[in-house]
Design a protein around this motif. Sequence first.
Motif, short mmCIF file in Angstrom:
data_model
loop_
_atom_site.label_atom_id
_atom_site.label_comp_id
_atom_site.label_asym_id
_atom_site.label_seq_id
_atom_site.Cartn_x
_atom_site.Cartn_y
_atom_site.Cartn_z
N GLU A 1 6.82 6.73 13.49
CA GLU A 1 6.86 7.95 13.45
C GLU A 1 7.68 8.56 12.35
O GLU A 1 7.38 9.34 11.44
N THR A 2 8.84 8.13 12.48
CA THR A 2 10.14 8.48 11.56
C THR A 2 9.65 7.84 10.15
O THR A 2 9.80 8.43 8.98
N ILE B 1 0.85 -1.14 0.18
CA ILE B 1 -0.12 -0.07 -0.08
C ILE B 1 0.89 1.12 0.06
O ILE B 1 0.63 2.10 -0.69
N MET B 2 1.92 1.02 0.86
CA MET B 2 2.83 2.27 0.92
C MET B 2 4.07 2.64 -0.01
O MET B 2 4.32 3.64 -0.28
N GLY B 3 4.44 1.42 -0.56
CA GLY B 3 5.67 1.45 -1.30
C GLY B 3 5.88 0.65 -2.61
O GLY B 3 6.80 -0.17 -2.89
N PRO B 4 4.60 0.58 -3.22
CA PRO B 4 4.78 -0.27 -4.60
C PRO B 4 5.70 0.29 -5.76
O PRO B 4 6.29 -0.25 -6.33
N PHE B 5 5.80 1.48 -5.63
CA PHE B 5 6.65 2.28 -6.77
C PHE B 5 8.17 2.51 -6.01
O PHE B 5 8.83 3.37 -6.71
N ALA B 6 8.19 2.14 -4.82
CA ALA B 6 9.58 2.66 -4.10
C ALA B 6 10.82 2.29 -4.65
O ALA B 6 11.54 3.02 -4.90
N HIS B 7 11.01 0.94 -5.03
CA HIS B 7 12.09 0.46 -5.89
C HIS B 7 12.28 1.04 -7.06
O HIS B 7 13.41 1.36 -7.36
N TYR C 1 7.94 8.96 4.69
CA TYR C 1 7.06 8.77 3.62
C TYR C 1 6.41 9.87 3.07
O TYR C 1 6.41 10.24 1.95
N PHE C 2 5.73 10.75 3.79
CA PHE C 2 5.08 11.79 3.45
C PHE C 2 5.55 12.88 3.21
O PHE C 2 5.36 13.78 2.35
N PHE C 3 6.85 13.52 3.78
CA PHE C 3 7.45 14.65 3.78
C PHE C 3 8.64 14.48 2.79
O PHE C 3 9.19 15.44 2.38
#
Length: 389
Positions: free
Chosen positions: A252-253, A196-202, A258-260
């Motif tokens: 938190e980190t 959900i959060m990182g499918p495009f990360a790599h 992720y967002f910033f």
Amino acid sequence: MAYAGPPQQSWPVRPPFQRKVREVGAPLGVLILLGIIAGLIVIALTALNPVGASIGFVLSGLAIAVVVLAYIWLDRWEPEPTRLLVFAFLWGASVAVVMSVIIGLFLDALIAAEGSEESSWISIAVGAPIIEEAAKGAFLLLMMTGRRRNELNSLTDCLVYAGLVGAGFAWLEDILYIAGGESLGDSLLTAAIRLIMGPFAHSLFTTMFGIGVWFALQNRNAIAKAGCILLGYVGAVIMHGLWNGSSVIGPETYFAVYFFWMVPVFVFAIVLGVRSRRREQRIVAEKLPGMVAARLVTPSEATWLNSIRNRKLAIGHVTRTAGKPAGKAVKAFAAQVVALAFVRDRIDRGFGDERVYAMQTEEAYAVHAARMAAPALQALAGFHAPPVR
């Protein structure tokens, strides 16, 4: 007929090579071998944890399918050879993964020998990014060699190949992590976090390397080329390291990074990709007058070859009136015109050598061949697409 360009310019044309220059693709045997390697890894994971591996295979497949489709959409203007796109994905899902695992295990053993609490963080936040980005980036270095270099005509091409290598790596890595869950709940939780959060990360990490490769291709000096590639690699490692390191420090980190950081860079990558594709359109539009002057393209055809929207309208018109085969032939003609335009652009930017001039001649003949194979182009003689805004 060679592409001579506007009458006011003198553009030399060299004899064509005996073999076709443009046709580039990974050997079928190599694709089969890489597919087998990736398949064996999945089979091994399934044997160790059937439920987790099955969940990972299905969910990771769905998530990465979205990533792959996004890059195929980005690649619509000048589609890359299918075999090279498959090669990029399989490289990420096999060679890059195997290289990362082997080197990573060796590095982990060295770090673990220290026995400090920081060794695990160093391995995840420093060691893994350095190894994995080098393994993925090696594909782009391979693309810079031999005839494959001819396919890197634009920043979009570099972004697409980098993205697909990253997608292949993420696909298998996600299966590995999800299959590593000790229970069904652990596997589902890991799947939710990673997919959900990182499918495009790599893909996003390797995009930095792809940008470095593109700038390297714009330089003649070997030191400048190496510097651009190194900067791209360092950017990929830093992004990857921040992502991995934040996940170890705490939630938190992790969410803050992720967002910033990740989301803004992701938006930047989207804007960069869209702008690059628009630049491709401008290049083709600028080269069409020269093709018209050389009688490779008619004035009427130039009105619908200058944008994706107009090209779709023209191909759709032919498909409705003459059938799907006729539409595919016109689409192939349009793709060949785009290929010639990029070769011409390379010459105009001062990167023309004997091989590039030979490519220009080959591509011009290929445009003629594509025209002969698309008699339905005559049906577009009176077709005038709306002007590009």
